[in-house]
Design a protein around this motif. Structure first.
Motif, PDB file in Angstrom:
ATOM      1  N   LYS A 169      14.695 -10.972  -2.999  1.00  0.00           N
ATOM      2  CA  LYS A 169      15.326 -11.330  -4.357  1.00  0.00           C
ATOM      3  C   LYS A 169      16.281 -12.038  -4.165  1.00  0.00           C
ATOM      4  CE  LYS A 169      15.585  -6.417  -5.962  1.00  0.00           C
ATOM      5  NZ  LYS A 169      16.498  -5.159  -6.557  1.00  0.00           N
ATOM      6  N   ARG A 170      16.424 -12.845  -2.674  1.00  0.00           N
ATOM      7  CA  ARG A 170      17.007 -14.026  -1.272  1.00  0.00           C
ATOM      8  C   ARG A 170      16.047 -14.762  -1.791  1.00  0.00           C
ATOM      9  NH1 ARG A 170      16.978  -8.947   1.644  1.00  0.00           N
ATOM     10  NH2 ARG A 170      19.423  -7.725   1.511  1.00  0.00           N
ATOM     11  N   ASP A 171      16.998 -15.816  -1.452  1.00  0.00           N
ATOM     12  CA  ASP A 171      15.979 -17.329  -1.835  1.00  0.00           C
ATOM     13  C   ASP A 171      15.416 -17.450  -0.192  1.00  0.00           C
ATOM     14  OD1 ASP A 171      17.428 -17.876  -4.209  1.00  0.00           O
ATOM     15  OD2 ASP A 171      19.063 -19.145  -3.342  1.00  0.00           O
ATOM     16  N   ASN A 172      15.096 -16.906   0.953  1.00  0.00           N
ATOM     17  CA  ASN A 172      14.217 -16.686   2.188  1.00  0.00           C
ATOM     18  C   ASN A 172      12.729 -16.794   1.525  1.00  0.00           C
ATOM     19  OD1 ASN A 172      15.131 -14.686   1.431  1.00  0.00           O
ATOM     20  ND2 ASN A 172      15.067 -13.768   3.411  1.00  0.00           N
ATOM     21  N   LEU A 173      12.159 -17.761   2.416  1.00  0.00           N
ATOM     22  CA  LEU A 173      10.616 -17.388   2.977  1.00  0.00           C
ATOM     23  C   LEU A 173      10.734 -16.488   4.068  1.00  0.00           C
ATOM     24  CD1 LEU A 173       8.467 -18.713   1.953  1.00  0.00           C
ATOM     25  CD2 LEU A 173       8.616 -20.069   4.205  1.00  0.00           C
ATOM     26  N   VAL A 174       9.756 -15.207   3.855  1.00  0.00           N
ATOM     27  CA  VAL A 174       9.469 -14.476   4.338  1.00  0.00           C
ATOM     28  C   VAL A 174       7.975 -14.120   4.339  1.00  0.00           C
ATOM     29  CG1 VAL A 174       9.078 -11.648   4.547  1.00  0.00           C
ATOM     30  CG2 VAL A 174      11.730 -12.840   3.379  1.00  0.00           C
ATOM     31  N   VAL A 175       7.591 -14.286   5.935  1.00  0.00           N
ATOM     32  CA  VAL A 175       6.321 -14.582   5.844  1.00  0.00           C
ATOM     33  C   VAL A 175       5.776 -13.367   6.677  1.00  0.00           C
ATOM     34  CG1 VAL A 175       4.322 -15.908   7.038  1.00  0.00           C
ATOM     35  CG2 VAL A 175       6.178 -17.001   5.349  1.00  0.00           C
ATOM     36  N   VAL A 176       4.392 -12.950   6.386  1.00  0.00           N
ATOM     37  CA  VAL A 176       4.293 -11.775   7.517  1.00  0.00           C
ATOM     38  C   VAL A 176       2.691 -11.653   8.098  1.00  0.00           C
ATOM     39  CG1 VAL A 176       6.651  -9.868   6.548  1.00  0.00           C
ATOM     40  CG2 VAL A 176       3.891  -9.489   5.677  1.00  0.00           C
ATOM     41  N   GLN A 177       2.996 -10.547   8.528  1.00  0.00           N
ATOM     42  CA  GLN A 177       1.930 -10.853   9.623  1.00  0.00           C
ATOM     43  C   GLN A 177       1.466  -9.246   9.604  1.00  0.00           C
ATOM     44  OE1 GLN A 177       0.312 -12.005  13.681  1.00  0.00           O
ATOM     45  NE2 GLN A 177      -0.861 -13.326  12.339  1.00  0.00           N
ATOM     46  N   THR A 178       0.295  -8.933   9.160  1.00  0.00           N
ATOM     47  CA  THR A 178      -0.176  -7.048   8.906  1.00  0.00           C
ATOM     48  C   THR A 178      -1.208  -6.572   9.540  1.00  0.00           C
ATOM     49  OG1 THR A 178       0.729  -7.056   7.104  1.00  0.00           O
ATOM     50  CG2 THR A 178      -0.369  -5.395   6.969  1.00  0.00           C
ATOM     51  N   ASN A 179      -1.456  -5.797  10.198  1.00  0.00           N
ATOM     52  CA  ASN A 179      -2.220  -4.634  11.469  1.00  0.00           C
ATOM     53  C   ASN A 179      -2.044  -3.680  10.663  1.00  0.00           C
ATOM     54  OD1 ASN A 179      -3.519  -7.302  13.144  1.00  0.00           O
ATOM     55  ND2 ASN A 179      -1.078  -7.216  13.984  1.00  0.00           N
ATOM     56  N   ALA A 180      -3.753  -3.097   9.981  1.00  0.00           N
ATOM     57  CA  ALA A 180      -3.709  -2.038   9.512  1.00  0.00           C
ATOM     58  C   ALA A 180      -4.943  -1.334  10.574  1.00  0.00           C
ATOM     59  CB  ALA A 180      -3.378  -1.515   7.995  1.00  0.00           C
ATOM     60  N   VAL A 181      -5.078  -0.082  10.534  1.00  0.00           N
ATOM     61  CA  VAL A 181      -6.321   0.801  10.147  1.00  0.00           C
ATOM     62  C   VAL A 181      -6.416   1.961   8.762  1.00  0.00           C
ATOM     63  CG1 VAL A 181      -6.183   0.565  12.659  1.00  0.00           C
ATOM     64  CG2 VAL A 181      -4.486   3.009  12.197  1.00  0.00           C
ATOM     65  N   PRO A 182      -7.590   2.410   8.998  1.00  0.00           N
ATOM     66  CA  PRO A 182      -7.604   3.141   8.351  1.00  0.00           C
ATOM     67  C   PRO A 182      -7.448   4.592   8.475  1.00  0.00           C
ATOM     68  CG  PRO A 182      -9.784   2.258   8.903  1.00  0.00           C
ATOM     69  CD  PRO A 182      -8.681   1.691   9.731  1.00  0.00           C
ATOM     70  N   ILE A 183      -7.187   5.229   7.229  1.00  0.00           N
ATOM     71  CA  ILE A 183      -6.789   6.138   7.416  1.00  0.00           C
ATOM     72  C   ILE A 183      -8.249   7.129   6.457  1.00  0.00           C
ATOM     73  CG2 ILE A 183      -5.593   8.774   6.999  1.00  0.00           C
ATOM     74  CD1 ILE A 183      -3.179   6.180   6.325  1.00  0.00           C
ATOM     75  N   PHE A 184      -8.666   8.897   7.662  1.00  0.00           N
ATOM     76  CA  PHE A 184     -10.173   9.148   7.090  1.00  0.00           C
ATOM     77  C   PHE A 184      -9.664  11.059   7.476  1.00  0.00           C
ATOM     78  CE2 PHE A 184     -11.391   5.628   9.396  1.00  0.00           C
ATOM     79  CZ  PHE A 184     -12.405   5.483   8.234  1.00  0.00           C
ATOM     80  N   ASP A 185      -9.359  11.673   6.588  1.00  0.00           N
ATOM     81  CA  ASP A 185      -9.062  12.822   5.761  1.00  0.00           C
ATOM     82  C   ASP A 185     -10.284  13.858   7.082  1.00  0.00           C
ATOM     83  OD1 ASP A 185     -11.218  13.539   5.078  1.00  0.00           O
ATOM     84  OD2 ASP A 185     -10.780  13.365   2.570  1.00  0.00           O
ATOM     85  N   SER A 186      -9.980  14.948   7.206  1.00  0.00           N
ATOM     86  CA  SER A 186     -10.774  16.759   7.754  1.00  0.00           C
ATOM     87  C   SER A 186     -12.860  15.535   7.352  1.00  0.00           C
ATOM     88  CB  SER A 186     -10.827  17.401   7.547  1.00  0.00           C
ATOM     89  OG  SER A 186     -10.551  17.517   6.231  1.00  0.00           O
ATOM     90  N   ASN A 187     -12.761  16.001   6.076  1.00  0.00           N
ATOM     91  CA  ASN A 187     -13.866  15.929   5.769  1.00  0.00           C
ATOM     92  C   ASN A 187     -14.306  13.753   6.524  1.00  0.00           C
ATOM     93  OD1 ASN A 187     -14.255  18.496   4.790  1.00  0.00           O
ATOM     94  ND2 ASN A 187     -13.170  17.207   2.798  1.00  0.00           N
ATOM     95  N   GLY A 188     -13.407  13.277   6.219  1.00  0.00           N
ATOM     96  CA  GLY A 188     -13.855  12.067   6.869  1.00  0.00           C
ATOM     97  C   GLY A 188     -14.021  10.957   5.855  1.00  0.00           C
ATOM     98  N   ALA A 189     -13.331  11.353   4.598  1.00  0.00           N
ATOM     99  CA  ALA A 189     -13.481  10.157   3.467  1.00  0.00           C
ATOM    100  C   ALA A 189     -12.233   9.700   3.679  1.00  0.00           C
ATOM    101  CB  ALA A 189     -13.139  11.147   2.211  1.00  0.00           C
ATOM    102  N   PHE A 190     -12.223   7.794   3.583  1.00  0.00           N
ATOM    103  CA  PHE A 190     -11.174   7.313   2.967  1.00  0.00           C
ATOM    104  C   PHE A 190      -9.343   7.523   2.809  1.00  0.00           C
ATOM    105  CE2 PHE A 190      -8.909   3.478   1.444  1.00  0.00           C
ATOM    106  CZ  PHE A 190      -9.036   3.202   2.989  1.00  0.00           C
ATOM    107  N   GLY A 191      -8.779   7.422   3.431  1.00  0.00           N
ATOM    108  CA  GLY A 191      -7.209   7.857   3.147  1.00  0.00           C
ATOM    109  C   GLY A 191      -6.792   7.370   2.978  1.00  0.00           C
ATOM    110  N   GLY A 192      -6.549   5.903   2.841  1.00  0.00           N
ATOM    111  CA  GLY A 192      -5.758   4.574   2.981  1.00  0.00           C
ATOM    112  C   GLY A 192      -5.608   3.686   4.384  1.00  0.00           C
ATOM    113  N   PHE A 193      -4.876   3.428   4.211  1.00  0.00           N
ATOM    114  CA  PHE A 193      -4.202   2.636   5.323  1.00  0.00           C
ATOM    115  C   PHE A 193      -2.963   2.826   6.309  1.00  0.00           C
ATOM    116  CE2 PHE A 193      -7.387  -0.267   3.548  1.00  0.00           C
ATOM    117  CZ  PHE A 193      -8.025  -0.821   4.781  1.00  0.00           C
ATOM    118  N   TYR A 194      -2.852   3.037   7.703  1.00  0.00           N
ATOM    119  CA  TYR A 194      -1.525   2.998   8.721  1.00  0.00           C
ATOM    120  C   TYR A 194      -1.297   1.822   8.609  1.00  0.00           C
ATOM    121  CZ  TYR A 194      -0.865   7.988   8.628  1.00  0.00           C
ATOM    122  OH  TYR A 194      -0.799   9.478   8.840  1.00  0.00           O
ATOM    123  N   GLY A 195      -0.413   0.963   8.026  1.00  0.00           N
ATOM    124  CA  GLY A 195      -0.129  -0.187   8.884  1.00  0.00           C
ATOM    125  C   GLY A 195       1.151  -1.106   9.374  1.00  0.00           C
TER     126      GLY A 195
END
Length: 504
Positions: A230-256
C-alpha cells in the motif's frame, strides 16, 4: 453362537466390579480419585479416605459445605461458588469444574465431577461425585501455554513473514510482519491465495511455480518475488517453505518463511555500481584495447575497399567492383554485430537490467533451436546428437533471452565448423543441466576459468568474440551457472545450470 468360557468369565468380572462397591472404590483409589456426597439441605459433606487425602483434611476433622468453600483458593472461590449455584438454578443434572485448593502440601488443582439428585418438585437435595487431583496435568497445560505464548511472541516479533497455507495455497496463518512490510493487515490477507501477495505482474508466474512445487511435493528454496504494498516502497522477499502432510500422508499445504531482502538487493546494486565506478582497470584497459583494435580493423577494411572502389570505379571490371562491395558489406555487418553485442552485454550487465520471467516449456524451446540449426550442423559432416530427459517441468525464465543463449551456443558450433556435436539436457535437483560437447584441444586451467570473461583475449591479433560473455550474463540473470570443462581427450564441454523456479 455360544459365548466362550473366557468371554463369560470377563463379563462376570465386569458385573461384579459394578455390583460390589468395594471393588469400585479400589479402582478409584488406584486412579487417585475419591468419592464424595454433599447434602445440600444440611450442608454435610461425606467423603471417603481418598477424598480427604485429596482435600488435605484429616480423618477426625469434620467436613461440611462451609469448610469446602474455605478450602478453595480465594482467586477461584467466587467463580466456583457462582458456577455451582448457577447449576442449581438451571436444574442441570451434572456439574464439572476444576479449581485450586489450599493443601498442606501446597496449592493443588482439583477436578470435581458429580450429579445433582432432586426431589419430586425438582429441588436439589444432594450432589454426589468424584474428586481427582489434576495438578500435574494443569501444570503441564500451563507450561505448554507459556511455551506457546513465548513461541508466538517470538514468531510475531520475527523480522520474517512466517506463514502457512492449505492444499489450495490459501493462507491459513500469517504473522503481523506482513502489515509492517506492505501495509496490509493480517485479516486482509487471511484466506487469500498466497500468490496474490505478489505484485500483479508476478502473480501468474508465482502461481504456476507454487502449483508445480505442490504437484511435486517439493521443498521451496530461495524463491524470490516482489510483494504488493500500500506504500510506495519496493518489497522483495525470498521464500523457503516445506510441504505439510496429514496423518494419511496427503499433501496439506506449506509452512513457509519469507524474508525481506530489499535492503540486501539495494546494497548489492550499490556495490555493483561502485565496482563499475572504480572498475577493474586491468580488465577495462584490456577490453578497451581489444575493442579499439576490432573497431579500427573493421573500419580500416571498409575505408580501404570503398577507396579502391572510388579510384577504380571507371577502370575496374564489374567482378572486382562487386568483390569490393561484398567486402564492404561483410565488414559493415561485422561492425554492426560487434556494436550490437557491446550494447547487448552492457544492457545485461547493467545494474537495472531486468528479465521477463514467464512459465515456459524449456524442452520445446531447446528442440526448436536445435532443429533450426540442425541442417547447418549436419552439413559439416561428423555426428550431431541431442539427448534430452523426458517430462521436464515448466521453467520460469525469459524466453527471448534463453532462446538467445541457445542460439549463441549452437551458432558457435556452426561458425567454428565443428564436426561432432553432442547436446545433453538433464534434470537435476531443482535445476536444468545442459552440456554442449564439441571437439577441441584441451584448455589450460587459466583458459577454462577466463573463457567467459571479457579479458580472455591476450593479444591484439585476436578477434573479439562477445558470444560467451553474453551467454554468461544471460545465465547469471537467471541465477544460474555456466562453465567449461575438459571432458575427455580432444573434447571440451560447455555446461549450463539454470534453476527451474524463480520469480525475480
Amino acid at each position: 453362537m455360544e459365548d466362550s468360557p473366557i468371554t463369560t468369565t470377563a463379563t462376570n468380572r465386569i458385573e461384579r466390579l459394578l455390583t460390589e462397591p468395594y471393588r469400585l472404590f479400589q479402582a478409584l483409589g488406584v486412579a487417585g480419585a475419591g468419592l464424595f456426597s454433599l447434602d445440600i439441605v444440611s450442608g454435610d459433606y461425606h467423603c471417603d479416605d481418598n477424598c480427604r487425602r485429596l482435600l488435605g483434611v484429616e480423618a477426625k476433622q469434620s467436613l461440611n459445605y462451609s469448610l469446602w468453600r474455605e478450602l478453595i483458593v480465594e482467586l477461584d472461590r467466587e467463580e466456583v461458588i457462582h458456577a455451582f449455584e448457577r447449576q442449581l438454578e438451571l436444574q442441570e443434572e451434572q456439574f464439572d469444574f476444576q479449581y485450586r485448593i489450599h493443601h498442606p502440601r501446597g496449592e493443588r488443582w482439583i477436578s470435581m465431577f458429580g450429579t445433582f439428585y432432586r426431589n419430586a418438585i425438582g429441588e436439589a437435595i444432594c450432589y454426589e461425585g468424584v474428586l481427582q487431583d489434576v495438578t500435574s496435568q494443569r501444570m503441564a497445560e500451563e507450561a505448554l501455554k507459556r511455551h506457546q505464548k513465548r513461541f508466538r511472541t517470538l514468531v510475531d516479533s520475527s523480522p520474517d513473514i512466517i506463514w502457512e497455507c492449505d492444499e489450495q495455497l490459501h493462507i491459513s496463518y500469517i504473522t503481523p510482519r506482513i502489515h509492517s512490510l506492505t501495509g496490509y493487515s493480517v485479516n486482509e490477507v487471511m484466506g487469500r491465495p498466497f500468490y496474490e501477495l505478489a505484485t500483479v505482474a508476478e502473480q501468474q508466474a508465482l502461481k504456476v511455480v507454487l502449483q508445480t512445487y505442490s504437484a511435486e511435493l517439493a521443498t521451496i528454496t530461495g524463491l524470490t518475488n516482489h510483494l504488493q504494498s500500500k506504500r510506495d516502497n519496493l518489497v522483495v522477499v525470498q521464500t523457503n517453505a516445506v510441504p505439510i502432510f496429514d496423518s494419511n500422508g496427503a499433501f496439506g499445504g506449506f509452512y513457509g518463511v519469507s524474508r525481506e531482502i530489499s535492503d540486501r538487493l539495494e546494497l548489492n546494486r550499490m556495490r555493483y555500481e561502485k565496482d563499475l565506478a572504480l572498475g577493474n582497470s586491468e580488465i577495462k584497459a584490456l577490453f578497451m584495447l581489444n575493442t579499439s583494435h576490432e573497431l579500427r580493423n573493421t573500419m580500416h577494411a571498409i575505408i580501404s575497399f570503398s577507396s579502391l572502389g572510388q579510384r577504380r570505379a571507371e577502370s575496374a571490371p564489374p567482378q572486382k567492383l562487386r568483390r569490393y562491395f561484398d567486402n564492404i558489406n561483410q565488414s559493415s555487418v561485422r561492425l554492426l554485430q560487434f556494436i550490437n553485442d557491446i550494447h547487448e552485454l552492457a544492457e545485461l550487465e547493467g545494474a537495472q537490467a531486468q528479465i521477463n520471467l514467464t512459465p515456459l516449456q524449456v524442452d520445446r524451446l531447446i528442440e526448436q533451436e536445435w532443429n533450426r540449426l540442425l541442417p547447418q550442423m549436419a552439413q559439416q559432416g561428423g555426428g550431431v546428437s541431442l539427448v534430452m530427459a523426458d517430462n521436464l517441468p515448466l521453467m520460469q525464465g525469459d524466453e527471448g533471452r534463453l532462446q538467445q543463449l541457445l542460439q549463441l551456443l549452437l551458432t558457435r558450433v556452426v561458425r567454428q565448423h565443428l564436426a561432432t556435436v553432442r547436446l545433453t539436457v538433464e534434470r537435476g535437483d531443482g535445476v536444468l543441466l545442459m552440456s554442449l560437447a564439441y571437439p577441441s584441444e584441451p584448455l589450460s586451467d587459466e583458459q577454462l576459468s577466463h573463457l567467459f570473461d571479457l579479458n580472455r583475449f591476450g593479444t591484439q591479433t585476436d578477434n573479439i568474440d562477445l558470444d560467451l560473455p553474453i551467454c554468461r550474463a544471460i545465465v547469471q540473470r537467471h541465477r544460474g551457472k555456466i562453465w567449461a570443462e575438459n571432458c575427455r581427450e580432444g573434447e571440451v564441454v560447455l555446461r549450463v545450470q539454470l534453476p527451474f523456479h524463480q520469480t525475480l
